[in-house]
Motif scaffolding. Sequence first.
Motif, PDB file in Angstrom:
ATOM      1  N   ASP A 191       0.844  -1.197   0.000  1.00 12.11           N
ATOM      2  CA  ASP A 191       0.000   0.000   0.000  1.00 12.11           C
ATOM      3  C   ASP A 191       0.874   1.239   0.000  1.00 12.11           C
ATOM      4  OD1 ASP A 191      -2.904  -0.957   0.452  1.00 12.11           O
ATOM      5  OD2 ASP A 191      -1.779  -2.022   1.996  1.00 12.11           O
ATOM      6  N   HIS A 202      -3.308   3.890  -2.688  1.00  8.35           N
ATOM      7  CA  HIS A 202      -3.297   2.933  -3.793  1.00  8.35           C
ATOM      8  C   HIS A 202      -2.415   1.769  -3.389  1.00  8.35           C
ATOM      9  CE1 HIS A 202      -2.984   1.438  -7.990  1.00  8.35           C
ATOM     10  NE2 HIS A 202      -4.128   2.096  -8.150  1.00  8.35           N
ATOM     11  N   HIS A 233     -10.117   1.290  -1.208  1.00  7.75           N
ATOM     12  CA  HIS A 233     -10.706   0.539  -2.315  1.00  7.75           C
ATOM     13  C   HIS A 233     -12.185   0.887  -2.448  1.00  7.75           C
ATOM     14  CE1 HIS A 233      -7.077  -1.921  -2.253  1.00  7.75           C
ATOM     15  NE2 HIS A 233      -7.261  -2.095  -0.964  1.00  7.75           N
ATOM     16  N   SER A 234     -12.715   0.733  -3.651  1.00 10.85           N
ATOM     17  CA  SER A 234     -14.160   0.885  -3.838  1.00 10.85           C
ATOM     18  C   SER A 234     -14.858  -0.295  -3.191  1.00 10.85           C
ATOM     19  CB  SER A 234     -14.511   0.948  -5.333  1.00 10.85           C
ATOM     20  OG  SER A 234     -13.972   2.109  -5.922  1.00 10.85           O
ATOM     21  N   ARG A 283     -13.629   4.540  -4.043  1.00  8.23           N
ATOM     22  CA  ARG A 283     -12.285   4.643  -3.477  1.00  8.23           C
ATOM     23  C   ARG A 283     -11.974   6.090  -3.121  1.00  8.23           C
ATOM     24  NH1 ARG A 283      -7.279   2.874  -7.183  1.00  8.23           N
ATOM     25  NH2 ARG A 283      -7.949   0.789  -6.553  1.00  8.23           N
TER      26      ARG A 283
END
Length: 248
Positions: free
Chosen positions: A23, A40, A215-216, A236
């Motif tokens: 990450d 991300h 994250h979505s 996200r």
Amino acid sequence: AYSLGLRQMGNVLIYDLGGGTFDVSIVNLSEQLMEVKASHGDVELGGSDFDWMICEKARAVFLELHGIDLGLDPLAWVRLMRAAEAAKIKLSTAALAQIAEEFIAQKNGVALHLQMQITRTEFEAMIRPKIEQSLSSVRKALEMASLTAADLQRVILVGGATYTPLVSQMLEQELQIVPQSWIDPSTVVAVGASIEAANLAGQSIGPRMVDITPHSLGISSLNEHGLLKNFILIRRNTLIPCSASQIG
């Protein structure tokens, strides 16, 4: 953890390469607030990939010498993974590591041993594509935060895999900032979590954190025709805590 006693405020990049996941987060620090601007990463990239590459090299060497594939023997593979991890750790400080596993296999009733060495140069050549893969996430996170490397004040290393010297070297080349790791990368997350827990419990120890979901989030469902449809409910980089609902 790094924010305690910090006088230099601004944008910080957190490069977190653990055993199994990676990450990268862009955080903006002020005296009272720690705001995550973007995040991300790669859930299938980590230090275990480095172990696996060493294992594959040892596997190829043993196969060429003895005609036996150690990857087909679960017990031998476990021993090999453990030896590969030890070699990886040694290569963080040494130029050469030995892998020696006795009685790892047998052929025609004769015990076979694995004996090989790997240099740091060989190891770095193997893992370089993986580190470059992580730098793609670094670039993406900066883009999502609408920042460039020149806007960063600090780069912080987190996670045991960042002990590998090539990680900090390639990150420094990419961002033109020397990464910091003066708090143990293996324990710094736990230290930070305890500080945040104290803040949530009402003690004023460090800046308050404003976090985002990296994250979505949503659900998938099948319609009457058996077709899969995805519903994203929370995008996200949405500030948390948050909630969302959808009907139909």
